[in-house]
Scaffold this motif. Structure first.
Motif, mmCIF file in Angstrom:
data_model
loop_
_atom_site.group_PDB
_atom_site.id
_atom_site.type_symbol
_atom_site.label_atom_id
_atom_site.label_comp_id
_atom_site.label_asym_id
_atom_site.label_seq_id
_atom_site.Cartn_x
_atom_site.Cartn_y
_atom_site.Cartn_z
ATOM 1 N N ILE A 115 0.840 -1.200 0.000
ATOM 2 C CA ILE A 115 0.000 0.000 0.000
ATOM 3 C C ILE A 115 0.875 1.250 0.000
ATOM 4 C CG2 ILE A 115 -1.952 -1.127 1.111
ATOM 5 C CD1 ILE A 115 -1.106 0.047 3.761
ATOM 6 N N GLN A 151 -2.434 5.586 1.685
ATOM 7 C CA GLN A 151 -3.243 4.512 2.259
ATOM 8 C C GLN A 151 -2.833 4.224 3.701
ATOM 9 O OE1 GLN A 151 -2.462 1.742 -1.082
ATOM 10 N NE2 GLN A 151 -4.694 1.471 -1.228
ATOM 11 N N TYR A 157 -6.480 -4.955 1.819
ATOM 12 C CA TYR A 157 -6.645 -3.615 2.388
ATOM 13 C C TYR A 157 -8.112 -3.292 2.679
ATOM 14 C CZ TYR A 157 -6.084 1.461 2.894
ATOM 15 O OH TYR A 157 -6.096 2.751 3.353
ATOM 16 N N THR A 158 -9.013 -3.681 1.781
ATOM 17 C CA THR A 158 -10.435 -3.401 1.974
ATOM 18 C C THR A 158 -10.980 -4.119 3.207
ATOM 19 O OG1 THR A 158 -10.726 -3.118 -0.419
ATOM 20 C CG2 THR A 158 -12.707 -3.510 0.904
#
Length: 487
Positions: free
Chosen positions: A25, A29, A81-82
């Motif tokens: 990331i 982020q 990441y989500t």
């Protein structure tokens, strides 16, 4: 509950080193992942204010622990990441609940003589949680990179279970019980949590008066006009406040704003990056240096707990904010020297590390614990839960702004420039505290409203209250619990 929350913060400061590499990331982020939890807290704080008036302070803490448990598990099992951001959202709701209800509950249960000491314990656990988070970072850093950060983030779920079970053994807030008309239960709690039987009777009488219950009413259960969902409270707080409530609101929002605006959150969350800028490149060394930050913070918050009811809120706030001006400016200077030097400046590196440790120490003897103590004790009973939720909202918004902007800020104006900016904000904070905040040490929660109402003329009112107390006690010697006019 605050212990679980700050284990998460402490863990995230180190875990992000491995999350960035594992999930590939960007710095933006990273900023969002670290800071977004503070904005999610707003939802939890808003709901917790209403929930605590509905089901009580104690069961609201159980709800907070349950939400945090789910959030920690989601983060621990995150595969991308989500997924990780979903876990942060749920955790943020739980954190918002905890940050509102823990200080409110402690303030309402504590006797006036020990309220500062006891209400600083959430901050003690915040610092203990940070330290445990830093220690676990170092311990789990030896695991495989893609596993270590997940264990770091998921381990908080275990502690939240013990907290949820443990809180069931605690008494309910006597003030909430009286607002529900449960006088018998409230009297039992006050007898257990007061220093003397006389104090318990005095506290019961004051709370009954604040709740609109006649003094001569001795029934165990009485009918009261319940406002368990906060009807009319927001109108009285925001739209049509009295001068006293307006003064209280300015002080509560101001102290929460400045606690975060001075940038201490940047030091806590990004200490590995600060140490990297200072020339420490080894991951192990950065984590060890970060552990030193946790030890410094925890040590000095313990010192503060014993000073709050002896020295008072106001002197410690002024010492803390004034000290932060000097420390943040010196940290900015040392980082600027390091950034503009081709060779390693050992003295500047040493000064930088010293200032980082000093910043968390000085913050922890004043602005850290007193923000939560002060902002919960100054609101009238009928406005306390919603008023405290406003303070938490401001606190979390500023925390989110600071934590989500630090990397971008230091890239724009240099890391030294960022801390010079924070030093300027700390200077403004010093003058705000000096001008607007009365001393509250030794006052009962029901007496507190009399201190407020004149933004810059409160000193004269405080002196009048002191004289009345002296006359009532039959001597001219001031009680050490009400030295209200002193800085």
């Amino acid at each position: 509950m605050t212990l679980s929350f700050c284990i998460d913060i402490g863990v995230m400061s180190g875990a992000i080193l491995y999350i960035k590499d594992d999930l590939k990331i960007s710095d933006v982020q990273v900023e969002i992942l670290v800071g977004i939890l503070n904005l999610y807290c707003l939802i939890g704080a808003y709901v917790a204010g209403r929930t605590s008036d509905w089901i009580g302070r104690r069961y609201t803490i159980v709800v907070a622990a349950s939400i945090f448990f789910v959030g920690a598990l989601l983060m621990g099992f995150a595969t991308n990441y989500t997924f990780l951001m979903v876990g942060r959202f749920v955790t943020g709701i739980g954190v918002g609940f905890a940050l509102l209800i823990a200080p409110v509950y402690t303030a309402e249960v504590s006797p006036a003589s020990a309220r500062g000491f006891l209400n600083s314990f959430p901050e003690v656990f915040i610092n203990a949680g940070l330290l445990l988070g830093y220690v676990s970072n170092y311990a789990f850093s030896k695991l495989r990179a893609d596993l270590g950060w997940r264990v770091m983030l998921g381990a908080g779920a275990i502690l939240s279970v013990f907290l949820a079970v443990g809180v069931l053994a605690m008494p309910e807030s006597p003030r909430w019980l009286i607002m529900q008309g449960r006088l018998g239960e409230a009297k039992t709690v006050l007898d257990k949590t007061s220093d003397t039987k006389e104090e318990a009777r005095g506290r019961l009488s004051d709370i009954k008066a604040a709740a609109g219950i006649p003094e001569d009413c001795t029934d165990d259960i009485v009918q009261v006009q319940k406002q368990t969902h906060g009807e009319g409270v927001w109108r009285e707080l925001i739209l049509h406040p009295t001068p006293a409530v307006r003064h209280v609101l300015i002080c509560a929002i101001g102290i929460h704003f400045f606690q975060q605006a001075i940038g201490l959150e940047s030091v806590v969350l990004y200490s590995p990056r600060i140490f990297e800028k200072a020339g420490i490149t080894s991951s192990d060394h950065k984590l060890l240096a970060t552990m030193a930050v946790g030890f410094s913070k925890t040590t000095f918050i313990l010192v503060a707990t014993f000073l709050l009811d002896k020295i008072g809120r106001r002197p410690l706030l002024l010492i803390s904010s004034g000290g932060m001006v000097v420390i943040l400016a010196t940290l900015g200077l040392s980082l600027t020297v390091i950034g503009h030097s081709d060779k390693k400046q050992t003295w500047a590196v040493g000064l930088c590390i010293t200032m980082v440790l000093s910043s968390v120490a000085v913050f922890s003897i004043g602005m850290g614990p007193i923000t939560w103590v002060y902002s919960t004790e100054i609101f009238p009973l009928r406005l306390r839960a919603q008023g405290a939720s406003l303070g938490v909202a401001v606190n979390r918004v500023m925390s989110g702004v600071i934590s989500m902007s630090f990397i971008s800020l230091y890239k724009a104006i240099t890391i030294g420039g960022a801390f010079f900016l924070y030093a300027g904000v700390a200077l403004v904070a010093f003058f705000f505290f000096f001008t607007f905040l009365p001393e509250t040490r030794g006052k009962t929660l029901e007496e507190m409203e009399g201190l407020f109402g004149k933004l810059v003329g409160w000193r004269e009112e405080a002196k009048k209250m002191k004289r009345k107390r002296n006359e009532a006690s039959g001597d001219g010697i001031g009680n050490d619990q009400i030295q209200l006019g002193k800085i």
